[in-house]
Design a protein around this motif. Sequence first.
Motif, PDB file in Angstrom:
ATOM      1  N   LEU A 198      -7.724   8.310 -49.852  1.00  0.00           N
ATOM      2  CA  LEU A 198      -8.499   7.802 -48.887  1.00  0.00           C
ATOM      3  C   LEU A 198      -8.985   8.807 -47.784  1.00  0.00           C
ATOM      4  N   THR A 199      -8.070   9.817 -47.213  1.00  0.00           N
ATOM      5  CA  THR A 199      -8.191  10.835 -46.557  1.00  0.00           C
ATOM      6  C   THR A 199      -9.410  11.881 -47.027  1.00  0.00           C
ATOM      7  N   LYS A 200      -9.285  12.069 -48.174  1.00  0.00           N
ATOM      8  CA  LYS A 200     -10.328  12.878 -48.826  1.00  0.00           C
ATOM      9  C   LYS A 200     -11.852  12.189 -48.726  1.00  0.00           C
ATOM     10  N   LYS A 201     -11.798  10.952 -48.880  1.00  0.00           N
ATOM     11  CA  LYS A 201     -12.946  10.028 -48.805  1.00  0.00           C
ATOM     12  C   LYS A 201     -13.815   9.876 -47.558  1.00  0.00           C
ATOM     13  N   LEU A 202     -12.781   9.930 -46.522  1.00  0.00           N
ATOM     14  CA  LEU A 202     -13.336   9.781 -45.306  1.00  0.00           C
ATOM     15  C   LEU A 202     -13.765  10.838 -44.359  1.00  0.00           C
ATOM     16  N   ASN A 203     -13.190  12.143 -44.861  1.00  0.00           N
ATOM     17  CA  ASN A 203     -13.846  13.385 -44.741  1.00  0.00           C
ATOM     18  C   ASN A 203     -13.758  13.752 -43.015  1.00  0.00           C
ATOM     19  N   GLY A 204     -12.864  13.345 -42.590  1.00  0.00           N
ATOM     20  CA  GLY A 204     -12.630  13.601 -40.945  1.00  0.00           C
ATOM     21  C   GLY A 204     -13.652  12.939 -40.019  1.00  0.00           C
ATOM     22  N   LYS A 205     -14.167  11.935 -40.333  1.00  0.00           N
ATOM     23  CA  LYS A 205     -15.004  11.224 -39.295  1.00  0.00           C
ATOM     24  C   LYS A 205     -14.467  10.983 -38.084  1.00  0.00           C
ATOM     25  N   GLU A 206     -15.367  10.807 -37.063  1.00  0.00           N
ATOM     26  CA  GLU A 206     -14.985  10.661 -35.540  1.00  0.00           C
ATOM     27  C   GLU A 206     -14.992   8.883 -35.461  1.00  0.00           C
ATOM     28  N   ILE A 207     -14.137   8.614 -34.629  1.00  0.00           N
ATOM     29  CA  ILE A 207     -13.864   7.096 -34.326  1.00  0.00           C
ATOM     30  C   ILE A 207     -13.513   7.010 -32.962  1.00  0.00           C
ATOM     31  N   VAL A 208     -13.929   5.504 -32.408  1.00  0.00           N
ATOM     32  CA  VAL A 208     -13.264   5.332 -30.886  1.00  0.00           C
ATOM     33  C   VAL A 208     -12.327   4.236 -31.333  1.00  0.00           C
ATOM     34  N   ILE A 209     -11.089   4.121 -30.839  1.00  0.00           N
ATOM     35  CA  ILE A 209     -10.131   3.252 -30.851  1.00  0.00           C
ATOM     36  C   ILE A 209      -9.988   2.360 -29.639  1.00  0.00           C
ATOM     37  N   PHE A 210      -9.820   1.237 -29.751  1.00  0.00           N
ATOM     38  CA  PHE A 210      -9.408   0.333 -28.852  1.00  0.00           C
ATOM     39  C   PHE A 210      -7.810  -0.376 -28.540  1.00  0.00           C
ATOM     40  N   HIS A 211      -7.046   0.519 -29.039  1.00  0.00           N
ATOM     41  CA  HIS A 211      -5.788   0.494 -29.133  1.00  0.00           C
ATOM     42  C   HIS A 211      -4.893   1.733 -29.466  1.00  0.00           C
ATOM     43  N   GLU A 212      -4.165   2.255 -29.052  1.00  0.00           N
ATOM     44  CA  GLU A 212      -3.694   3.397 -28.953  1.00  0.00           C
ATOM     45  C   GLU A 212      -2.811   3.501 -30.427  1.00  0.00           C
ATOM     46  N   ALA A 213      -2.251   2.427 -30.940  1.00  0.00           N
ATOM     47  CA  ALA A 213      -1.464   2.527 -32.003  1.00  0.00           C
ATOM     48  C   ALA A 213      -2.262   2.889 -33.142  1.00  0.00           C
ATOM     49  N   PHE A 214      -3.593   2.844 -33.058  1.00  0.00           N
ATOM     50  CA  PHE A 214      -4.744   3.310 -34.169  1.00  0.00           C
ATOM     51  C   PHE A 214      -4.556   4.769 -34.196  1.00  0.00           C
ATOM     52  N   ALA A 215      -4.168   5.613 -33.192  1.00  0.00           N
ATOM     53  CA  ALA A 215      -4.086   6.826 -33.042  1.00  0.00           C
ATOM     54  C   ALA A 215      -3.314   7.468 -34.207  1.00  0.00           C
ATOM     55  N   TYR A 216      -2.118   6.832 -34.459  1.00  0.00           N
ATOM     56  CA  TYR A 216      -1.151   7.398 -35.448  1.00  0.00           C
ATOM     57  C   TYR A 216      -1.652   7.117 -36.973  1.00  0.00           C
ATOM     58  N   LEU A 217      -2.673   5.890 -37.175  1.00  0.00           N
ATOM     59  CA  LEU A 217      -3.254   5.339 -38.206  1.00  0.00           C
ATOM     60  C   LEU A 217      -4.492   6.612 -38.622  1.00  0.00           C
ATOM     61  N   ALA A 218      -5.240   6.964 -37.631  1.00  0.00           N
ATOM     62  CA  ALA A 218      -5.955   7.692 -37.632  1.00  0.00           C
ATOM     63  C   ALA A 218      -5.545   9.262 -37.822  1.00  0.00           C
ATOM     64  N   GLN A 219      -4.428   9.438 -37.359  1.00  0.00           N
ATOM     65  CA  GLN A 219      -3.798  10.767 -37.782  1.00  0.00           C
ATOM     66  C   GLN A 219      -3.434  10.944 -39.106  1.00  0.00           C
ATOM     67  N   ALA A 220      -2.900   9.805 -39.792  1.00  0.00           N
ATOM     68  CA  ALA A 220      -2.397   9.822 -40.954  1.00  0.00           C
ATOM     69  C   ALA A 220      -3.449  10.077 -41.993  1.00  0.00           C
ATOM     70  N   LEU A 221      -4.875   9.499 -41.316  1.00  0.00           N
ATOM     71  CA  LEU A 221      -5.941   9.494 -42.476  1.00  0.00           C
ATOM     72  C   LEU A 221      -6.817  10.723 -41.996  1.00  0.00           C
ATOM     73  N   GLY A 222      -6.700  11.724 -41.111  1.00  0.00           N
ATOM     74  CA  GLY A 222      -7.369  12.785 -40.901  1.00  0.00           C
ATOM     75  C   GLY A 222      -8.512  12.874 -40.072  1.00  0.00           C
ATOM     76  N   LEU A 223      -8.423  11.541 -39.474  1.00  0.00           N
ATOM     77  CA  LEU A 223      -9.559  11.199 -38.475  1.00  0.00           C
ATOM     78  C   LEU A 223      -9.547  11.800 -37.072  1.00  0.00           C
TER      79      LEU A 223
END
Length: 318
Positions: A198-223
């Motif tokens: 999935l990381t390869k498909k997402l291609n490092g997109k930028e996001i805004v998160i409304f819970h800091e837990a999602f920072a680790y999920l974003a990290q795992a997905l290369g976002l």
Amino acid sequence: MKSLFLKKLLLLCAIMIMLSFLGFGIVLISENAQKAQNEKKESSAMIVTSFDPIYVAALNLVDSIEGVQIQNLTENHTGCLHDYQITTKDKKVLDAADIFLLNGADMEHIFEDVIASYQELTVIDSSEGISLLSSSGQHDHQDMNGHIWMNPEYYRQQLQTISKALQQFDPKHKSQYKANLEFYDQKVQKLQEEMTLLTKKLNGKEIVIFHEAFAYLAQALGLTVIYTLDMDEETSFRAGEVAQVIDKIRLYNVEYLWVEEQFTNSIARSIAEETGAKLVILSTLTNESSKEEIPKEAYLNGMKRNLEKIQIEMKAGE
């Protein structure tokens, strides 16, 4: 007459002998039962977990090991532990605990004083050795982001740490702990491999998160997380901060905002409407076991649902 008396005497003696054997048997049974109970007590272990992700990990690591019991201290608590209040019931649960299993990384800071009062309680910190992301700054009690279970790579490290500690505490079942770890770790590794695709498909997109837990999920997905506005606590956001988020979204052309379901009808929706960005509703996996028919599958199933939503909402399959 003498013969009748002798018969009665013999009968009485026989009854007394039978009663003696019966009494001895009852004592023996009672002693054996007490001995078995003591042996069971000595061989059993009560593991108390701090909250849901750690509870699910423990369910898998001690699966089918005789004499080991697990109880989740903050059962059915929604969200992280920032706003949790310790109860008298919690203290009674800890009274019976042999092991208190923590996520660590300051997530359970509210239990520090309570833990200090239990001198013989074995405390396992599953965050040891893991490199933490910095906090968003929304929680004044910490400067680190402790939501490490949201990155499967770190979750696997937590499993290793927990299993090793349990093997040391209960060496009698060492081989079973090892087997359970290997079995569950293989499942999490497979999930991690799916995330790599999935990381390869997402291609490092930028996001805004409304819970800091999602920072680790974003990290795992290369976002790349452009901004974190943590809504896990009852926080009143300043107008200037909201304006700053909106400016960031527009500057980086951010298309997606990650938010928990309980906060969709909040400032997150207003920002989405203002900027045209899309809300992606995800779970922090802090209350998944109560939703699952098989609680020990809660982490894997919850994370898979997150990945499916990300793939669909962020059009990663196109």
